[in-house]
Design a protein around this motif. Sequence first.
Motif, PDB file in Angstrom:
ATOM      1  N   GLY A  77      71.209  68.123  46.826  1.00  0.00           N
ATOM      2  CA  GLY A  77      72.515  67.530  47.092  1.00  0.00           C
ATOM      3  C   GLY A  77      72.665  66.923  48.464  1.00  0.00           C
ATOM      4  N   GLN A  78      71.635  66.298  48.958  1.00  0.00           N
ATOM      5  CA  GLN A  78      71.679  65.745  50.303  1.00  0.00           C
ATOM      6  C   GLN A  78      72.684  64.617  50.454  1.00  0.00           C
ATOM      7  OE1 GLN A  78      67.679  65.000  51.661  1.00  0.00           O
ATOM      8  NE2 GLN A  78      67.001  67.008  50.988  1.00  0.00           N
ATOM      9  N   ASP A  79      73.205  64.115  49.344  1.00  0.00           N
ATOM     10  CA  ASP A  79      74.215  63.059  49.394  1.00  0.00           C
ATOM     11  C   ASP A  79      75.570  63.550  48.885  1.00  0.00           C
ATOM     12  OD1 ASP A  79      73.556  63.382  46.742  1.00  0.00           O
ATOM     13  OD2 ASP A  79      73.489  61.240  46.294  1.00  0.00           O
ATOM     14  N   ASP A  80      75.740  64.861  48.759  1.00  0.00           N
ATOM     15  CA  ASP A  80      76.949  65.433  48.171  1.00  0.00           C
ATOM     16  C   ASP A  80      77.604  66.392  49.168  1.00  0.00           C
ATOM     17  OD1 ASP A  80      78.808  66.969  46.713  1.00  0.00           O
ATOM     18  OD2 ASP A  80      77.604  66.883  44.886  1.00  0.00           O
ATOM     19  N   ALA A  81      78.660  65.917  49.825  1.00  0.00           N
ATOM     20  CA  ALA A  81      79.321  66.712  50.864  1.00  0.00           C
ATOM     21  C   ALA A  81      79.853  68.031  50.321  1.00  0.00           C
ATOM     22  CB  ALA A  81      80.453  65.906  51.499  1.00  0.00           C
ATOM     23  N   HIS A  82      80.388  68.010  49.118  1.00  0.00           N
ATOM     24  CA  HIS A  82      80.943  69.228  48.524  1.00  0.00           C
ATOM     25  C   HIS A  82      79.829  70.260  48.301  1.00  0.00           C
ATOM     26  CE1 HIS A  82      84.730  70.708  47.029  1.00  0.00           C
ATOM     27  NE2 HIS A  82      84.210  71.079  45.880  1.00  0.00           N
ATOM     28  N   ALA A  83      78.724  69.812  47.752  1.00  0.00           N
ATOM     29  CA  ALA A  83      77.595  70.721  47.512  1.00  0.00           C
ATOM     30  C   ALA A  83      77.046  71.264  48.827  1.00  0.00           C
ATOM     31  CB  ALA A  83      76.499  70.015  46.717  1.00  0.00           C
TER      32      ALA A  83
END
Length: 181
Positions: free
Chosen positions: A127-133
């Motif tokens: 999830g390197q592009d997913d702020a929530h994750a």
Amino acid sequence: GGCGPRVLSLVAGTDSATSTAGAVDGGGGAEPRRCRATAERVRRRRRDSLGTSDLVLQAQADVYSGMPAQVTQALVLLERALALEPGYALAHAFAAMCHHCLFLRAGLHEDARSASIRHAREAILHGQDDAHALTFAGFPIGMDGHDHAAAFVALDAALAISPSSAITYIVGGVMLGWAGE
């Protein structure tokens, strides 16, 4: 400083020398990293199955409850989502939070703590592009794994993607408070 995929791969425990796009360079500054993060978000792939997103959405309220009975129900849905799509970062991050809750509020069992950390690392890896994750993975890494440096690398990466993420600031504040800072 910012966090590129190489730095995040170190946090996830999967140092990959080939993952250098966006790695922290000696003096490139934050702007190129932000641009790369934005480009990656735009190119973010669709879920392999709408069913996985539905399962995660169904689990979300129970994850947020922070109560053992509800997070146990959420884990059933999240495990189904991960069986369909093993690299679903938000499902891993939510599973990490569920296991964190079970560790903290249901007996301090080592298996819950280790599952929390394992899912958090998977969430960061995928999830390197997913702020929530990244936010919901950073918290268990810091609280259950006692690795505040790695946790704040994930939270900094989340803020690079979404600078106004209130939950990321809240989670970071809780970790700093527990650390006495």
